[in-house]
Scaffold this active site. Structure first.
Site, PDB file in Angstrom:
ATOM      1  N   SER A  20       0.828  -1.209   0.000  1.00  0.00           N
ATOM      2  CA  SER A  20       0.000   0.000   0.000  1.00  0.00           C
ATOM      3  C   SER A  20       0.866   1.264   0.000  1.00  0.00           C
ATOM      4  O   SER A  20       1.922   1.309   0.625  1.00  0.00           O
ATOM      5  CB  SER A  20      -0.900   0.003   1.226  1.00  0.00           C
ATOM      6  OG  SER A  20      -1.677   1.176   1.239  1.00  0.00           O
ATOM      7  N   LYS A  44      -3.516   2.802  -2.269  1.00  0.00           N
ATOM      8  CA  LYS A  44      -3.077   3.730  -1.219  1.00  0.00           C
ATOM      9  C   LYS A  44      -4.169   3.700  -0.153  1.00  0.00           C
ATOM     10  O   LYS A  44      -5.351   3.550  -0.477  1.00  0.00           O
ATOM     11  CB  LYS A  44      -2.948   5.127  -1.851  1.00  0.00           C
ATOM     12  CG  LYS A  44      -2.694   6.242  -0.883  1.00  0.00           C
ATOM     13  CD  LYS A  44      -1.217   6.479  -0.699  1.00  0.00           C
ATOM     14  CE  LYS A  44      -0.939   7.410   0.470  1.00  0.00           C
ATOM     15  NZ  LYS A  44       0.157   6.954   1.325  1.00  0.00           N
ATOM     16  N   SER A  45      -3.813   3.834   1.123  1.00  0.00           N
ATOM     17  CA  SER A  45      -4.833   3.760   2.178  1.00  0.00           C
ATOM     18  C   SER A  45      -5.858   4.887   2.031  1.00  0.00           C
ATOM     19  O   SER A  45      -5.498   6.040   1.805  1.00  0.00           O
ATOM     20  CB  SER A  45      -4.184   3.857   3.554  1.00  0.00           C
ATOM     21  OG  SER A  45      -3.345   2.759   3.770  1.00  0.00           O
ATOM     22  N   ASN A  68       9.755   7.921   4.844  1.00  0.00           N
ATOM     23  CA  ASN A  68       8.658   8.670   4.223  1.00  0.00           C
ATOM     24  C   ASN A  68       7.689   9.204   5.250  1.00  0.00           C
ATOM     25  O   ASN A  68       7.464   8.603   6.299  1.00  0.00           O
ATOM     26  CB  ASN A  68       7.928   7.808   3.183  1.00  0.00           C
ATOM     27  CG  ASN A  68       6.663   7.163   3.735  1.00  0.00           C
ATOM     28  OD1 ASN A  68       5.602   7.785   3.807  1.00  0.00           O
ATOM     29  ND2 ASN A  68       6.785   5.910   4.167  1.00  0.00           N
ATOM     30  N   CYS A 126       0.118   3.062  10.662  1.00  0.00           N
ATOM     31  CA  CYS A 126       0.946   4.077  10.008  1.00  0.00           C
ATOM     32  C   CYS A 126       1.709   4.890  11.064  1.00  0.00           C
ATOM     33  O   CYS A 126       1.094   5.503  11.932  1.00  0.00           O
ATOM     34  CB  CYS A 126       0.095   5.013   9.156  1.00  0.00           C
ATOM     35  SG  CYS A 126       1.104   6.266   8.356  1.00  0.00           S
ATOM     36  N   THR A 190       5.716   0.422   7.744  1.00  0.00           N
ATOM     37  CA  THR A 190       7.057   0.986   7.927  1.00  0.00           C
ATOM     38  C   THR A 190       7.415   0.976   9.412  1.00  0.00           C
ATOM     39  O   THR A 190       6.541   1.020  10.277  1.00  0.00           O
ATOM     40  CB  THR A 190       7.120   2.438   7.404  1.00  0.00           C
ATOM     41  OG1 THR A 190       5.980   3.137   7.878  1.00  0.00           O
ATOM     42  CG2 THR A 190       7.164   2.495   5.903  1.00  0.00           C
ATOM     43  N   GLY A 242      11.375  -4.330   3.183  1.00  0.00           N
ATOM     44  CA  GLY A 242      12.789  -4.474   2.851  1.00  0.00           C
ATOM     45  C   GLY A 242      13.116  -5.441   1.739  1.00  0.00           C
ATOM     46  O   GLY A 242      14.292  -5.674   1.460  1.00  0.00           O
TER      47      GLY A 242
END
Ligand SMILES: Cc1cc2nc3c(=O)[nH]c(=O)nc-3n(C[C@H](O)[C@H](O)[C@H](O)COP(=O)(O)O)c2cc1C
Ligand code: FES
Length: 595
Positions: A20, A44-45, A68, A126, A190, A242
């Site tokens: 995403s 994308k969310s 990001n 997030c 992330t 990764g």
């Protein structure tokens, strides 16, 4: 060996998933990534309301991976539904959603219910909106369960819960998701948040200061988390974080993931990464006598007797990514101001940069402010220059700069004009959009090619910044320059397009290059095509990252990225862009009609 993987009963072509937030802003770009090898793609969310996200820089390549803080920009669930319901969705897709409250997830899932899609992903993890949203829901097993249960009551699709990688009790949260009805988990989002400071200016690079960490640096964390969760779960895992080659994907599968997600590697390796890994994983299974890639899942848990697995020759043995774009912070060397300070050209030492192709652009970062793309208007062995007009908040920051102050430059990016194939060109520029054509004219002159260069604007002030650059670049008489203004105050009276026929008749150029406002490009292409003159134009779209990862610049019709496959496109290609001349997307990804 024939491999027919499936995920939650859906048959898929390989085990890869587009993560995403990577190019998932438009349906065209999702379709394109699927056609380039991803088995399943993720949007994308999407949140309850339209969000612009954080100011740029939102993405930064720090050498070990990406950091990001896009900040969940999205058109809001209603904007999303209105586009999605009209579209043909002919590829397997996960719709990712987020909310500020537990109830938001239910409302969004309910609104998605009539749409055509395959899986629902709950982004509860997030890390780069915690200033606004507080600690991610995925830090609490109770909130994770609450959101999952409620989403399950309103959706008919299998539910995937996307977890945080960096919390000590990640496995407990994964188990809580399973107990509350999740059909799969994605490990993970992330890591972080983290921070990168630019040492030339002592300023955090991301405008949001902190952001989520992804790319090669997080692979060991991903593998460890999957390895630990696999032991406790009976539902499948999508392993994300990764992976930038077959080695990383194999590690993730061996740790226990059923599918591998790819995000940052779309930037570092390009879109070919999906097919490359698909081929590599299959070859590994084949060479080592497995009956299907299914047998690789959790292999690291099943090793009772040591055995040597052969790595296919074309597979890299390391897990590190390959591409790295160097962001350089340099002092402003010289400033030229025109139009009572309304148009400015900034010059920097060019020594540290590779020679740009005319039409290519750089992302310019004013530390502590914003970052935007600019085409190169000037380049020689000593200096590189960018010309811009005062409009909007970012340009105010640029116009506030004085000589000696630092600016970040990332580039050259994108593609350039085709200056090889033809001997005589027509260059047509409108207003400040003429900037890249000045450097183009210099390169054509240097190559001994002929060109007619028409630059048009409203009045003297919109064009008088050009001659000093032409002189500085020593553009000779092989390039016939014609200025024209609507009020006749500089050069010939009239608009650029009125002069096309004359030049075409007189000089018979073989190829046209066009830059300027969208409507100007559209009209120019129509005239040139009538006169059977082919060419290229440089187009502009919202660019948040400039390096091909965020998806904000993707165009409908082809799904291409203006920052990677563009910004220069052929006239015939531009005709296929359903949005060109009709609409653009803003920071949130919402469609804005052009007047
Ligand atoms: C630019 C960027 C934007 C992202 N946006 C989202 C998002 O909107 N929703 C989400 O669940 N994850 C988002 N992520 C996280 C990725 O989906 C993925 O979980 C993470 O980057 C780790 O994978 P990678 O190392 O392959 O990039 C984003 C990541 C990046 C780099
Ligand atoms: S993909 Fe981010 S600006 Fe093009």
């Amino acid at each position: 060996m024939t491999d027919r993987p499936a995920f939650l009963k859906l048959k898929i072509k390989n085990r890869s998933v587009l993560a995403s937030g990577i190019l998932g802003v438009t349906i065209s770009s999702l379709r394109k990534v699927h056609s380039r090898g991803a088995a399943i793609v993720t949007t994308k969310s999407i949140g309850p309301e339209k969000r612009k996200g954080h100011p740029a820089p939102v993405v930064y390549d720090w050498g070990g991976g990406i950091i990001n803080a896009v900040g969940l920009s999205n058109p809001g669930i209603d904007g999303f539904v209105s586009r999605w319901k009209q579209a043909l969705i002919d590829f397997p897709v996960i719709v990712s959603i987020f909310g500020k409250t537990v109830k938001d997830f239910m409302i969004i899932a309910e609104k998605l219910e009539p749409l055509n899609y395959d899986f629902l992903e709950l982004n509860i993890s997030c890390p780069n909106v915690s200033d606004e949203f507080g600690t991610p829901f995925s830090f609490s097993d109770k909130l994770t369960q609450d959101i999952t249960r409620r989403a399950k009551t309103v959706t008919s699709r299998p539910v995937i819960v996307k977890l945080s990688p960096g919390i000590p009790d990640m496995v407990r949260i994964a188990v809580a998701s399973q107990e509350s009805g999740a059909d799969a988990v994605c490990i993970a989002n992330t890591a972080g948040p983290g921070m990168v400071i630019d040492t030339n200016t002592a300023v955090p690079v991301l405008a949001n200061k902190t952001g989520g960490i992804s790319g090669p640096a997080v692979l060991p964390l991903t593998v460890k988390n999957i390895f630990a969760a696999y032991k406790e779960l009976s539902i499948p895992i999508i392993g994300t974080g990764g992976i930038s080659g077959t080695n990383g994907a194999l590690q993730v599968l061996m740790a226990g993931a059923s599918l591998y997600g790819i995000g940052s590697a779309v930037y570092s390796e390009g879109l070919g990464i999906f097919k490359e890994i698909g081929k590599g994983v299959l070859a590994f299974a084949r060479e080592n006598g497995f009956e299907s890639t299914q047998e690789l899942i959790g292999l690291a848990h099943k090793t009772t007797k040591l055995r040597y697995y052969r790595i296919p020759g074309f597979v890299k043995s390391h897990a590190q990514g390959t591409r790295y774009k160097k962001f350089q912070v340099v002092p402003v060397k010289e400033i030229l101001d025109f139009d009572k300070g309304g148009i400015r050209t900034l010059f920097f030492e060019s020594g540290g940069f590779s020679r740009p192709e005319p039409g290519q652009f750089f992302m310019l970062w004013v530390p502590g402010s914003d970052q935007k793309p600019f085409s190169v208007s000037f380049f020689d062995e000593k200096e590189i220059g960018f010309s811009l007009m005062k409009r909007g908040k970012f340009s105010e920051a640029v116009f506030g700069l004085t000589e000696g102050e630092p600016v970040g430059l990332l580039g050259p990016l994108g593609n350039g004009f085709d200056l090889e194939r033809f001997n005589s060109y027509l260059l047509a520029g409108g207003g400040i959009g003429t900037a890249p054509l000045i450097y183009t004219a210099a390169r054509l002159a240097k190559a001994g090619k002929k060109a007619h260069f028409i630059a048009g604007g409203k009045s003297r002030s919109s064009l008088e910044w050009i001659p000093p650059l032409v002189d500085k670049l020593k553009i000779g008489s092989d390039i016939e320059l014609l200025y024209c203004t609507e009020d006749g105050s500089f050069g010939e009276p009239g608009v650029v397009t009125e002069h096309f026929q004359k030049v075409i008749k007189k000089a018979c150029p073989e190829y046209a290059l066009v830059c300027g406002p969208e409507i100007f490009i559209k009209n120019s292409i129509a005239i040139f095509k009538k006169g059977r003159l082919q060419g290229q134009a440089s187009i502009e779209r919202m660019m948040k990252c400039g390096i091909g990862i965020c998806g904000s610049c993707c165009v409908d019709g082809t799904g291409d990225r203006v920052c990677v496959e563009g910004p220069v496109f052929q006239f015939d290609y531009i005709d296929r862009l359903t949005e060109f001349g009709n609409y653009k997307r803003d920071e949130s990804g919402s469609v804005q009609r052009l007047d």
